[in-house]
Enzyme design. Sequence first.
Site, PDB file in Angstrom:
ATOM      1  N   HIS A 254     -43.793  -0.530 -76.152  1.00  0.00           N
ATOM      2  CA  HIS A 254     -44.553  -1.613 -76.796  1.00  0.00           C
ATOM      3  C   HIS A 254     -44.121  -1.792 -78.255  1.00  0.00           C
ATOM      4  CE1 HIS A 254     -47.197  -1.083 -73.383  1.00  0.00           C
ATOM      5  NE2 HIS A 254     -47.726   0.019 -73.847  1.00  0.00           N
ATOM      6  N   ASP A 305     -46.647   0.566 -66.790  1.00  0.00           N
ATOM      7  CA  ASP A 305     -47.704   0.999 -67.705  1.00  0.00           C
ATOM      8  C   ASP A 305     -49.054   1.195 -67.036  1.00  0.00           C
ATOM      9  OD1 ASP A 305     -49.352   1.449 -69.870  1.00  0.00           O
ATOM     10  OD2 ASP A 305     -48.635  -0.197 -71.089  1.00  0.00           O
TER      11      ASP A 305
END
Length: 439
Positions: A254, A305
């Site tokens: 991220h 994720d």
Amino acid sequence: MQTTTPARVWQPAAGWQPVSNGSTGGLQAGARVLPGVANLHSHAFQRAMAGMAERRGDSDRDSFWTWRETMYRFAGRFDPDTLHAVAAQLYAEMLEAGYTTVCEFHYLHHAPDGRSYDDPAAMSRALVQAARETGIRLTLLPVMYMAGGFDRRPLGERQRRFGHDVDGYLRLLDALRAEEGKTMRVGCALHSLRAVPPDAMSTVLAALPGDSRIHIHIAEQTGEVDECLAIRGARPVRWLLDNARVDARWTLVHATHLDDAEIAGVARSGATVAICPTTEANLGDGLFPLRDYLDAGGAWGIGSDSHISVSPVEELRWLEYGQRLATRRRNIAASAAVRSVGETLLAGVVDSAWTSSGQATGTIAAGGPGDAFSLAVDSPLLAGAGDGDVIDRWVFSGNRPLVDRVWVDGQCVVEGGRHRRGAEIAGRYGKAMSALLAG
Ligand code: NGQ
Ligand code: ZN
């Protein structure tokens, strides 16, 4: 870091490696074989709450941070058995979707009250067991987690099961290294700059073997960028580049919020950015500056994720679509050299797999699959597909899963789109879900 990159037979723009039926166990005639995809970022337990955090809270201020509270409540329910059952289901789903390696960013280490299990590695071993049962390559990344925020605030009640001191963390890594094998590697994860104070970060990094992969959550929310700026005097990516020797061993998860200098700095460092488009959309994170990063020559891969989607197709599709929506243009990832968007995207994830995971994923062995998947040639979605458009068809057409067979390290684990042990694994998952939801 090991310098020998495994030989990669598959070349994106150079057509298709012939695969003999003998070595692949009855592959359909004309089947297209593609390199297995590495899933660079997974929190396995979150598979069990997929679709269950989509209800508005009392205020109209739902955000990443309110989602995190829901996630923490759910995280508090797991024990080694339920984690094992959920991870096995998830890994079977990943294989069915064409992921052949998973980097598991694992922080549910202890019992819910923070006390260590009799075997301090019990939760990690549950994940190792799930990977062995399903046949997926696992890069296990036990997570270092020490603080509740940038200001070294103590762990909150629900974060206690995540925490270690430096010595306890290094002991866990040592214990798990004994499990390493051909399809299982141990790396290191720092949860985030929020959760790992600078002195602990330096001590852990100095104690790692030279080839250890290092993953970190870095700049997902603008709130954490602002807080890092206020408390550490720099944006998170800038701070990391200035305070650690970031190189190809690193994966920045991220790295959503980057300024121009950070884009150039990450690209130059050789680190991989793990982009998780469906989770980043689900959590309202923001859009990664893909085109600028590609222009800077940066390495990148994808992760599922939180597993609200378990599909490289959806990650790659939404990576491109996010850019189109933001720029009102098309075919953003492609270049004059490789005009196919799908091929460019698949090549990106294949190229980063070894550096980020330390596993030989994405290689098709000479004469037959190593880590690979085949597409169901008889699907109408692939009717008439040629070498030049088959990857684009796979990524950008329809929603029927097109993966037919999947091999990991030459072993066929998925046939006809189904994991060989899928029924048994799903049965156990159903029971684990009943237990988790009753808790
Ligand atoms: C995690 N997940 O650790 O599961 C995080 C949320 C945090 C994502 N960032 C928790 N998607 O960052 O503190
Ligand atoms: Zn994460």
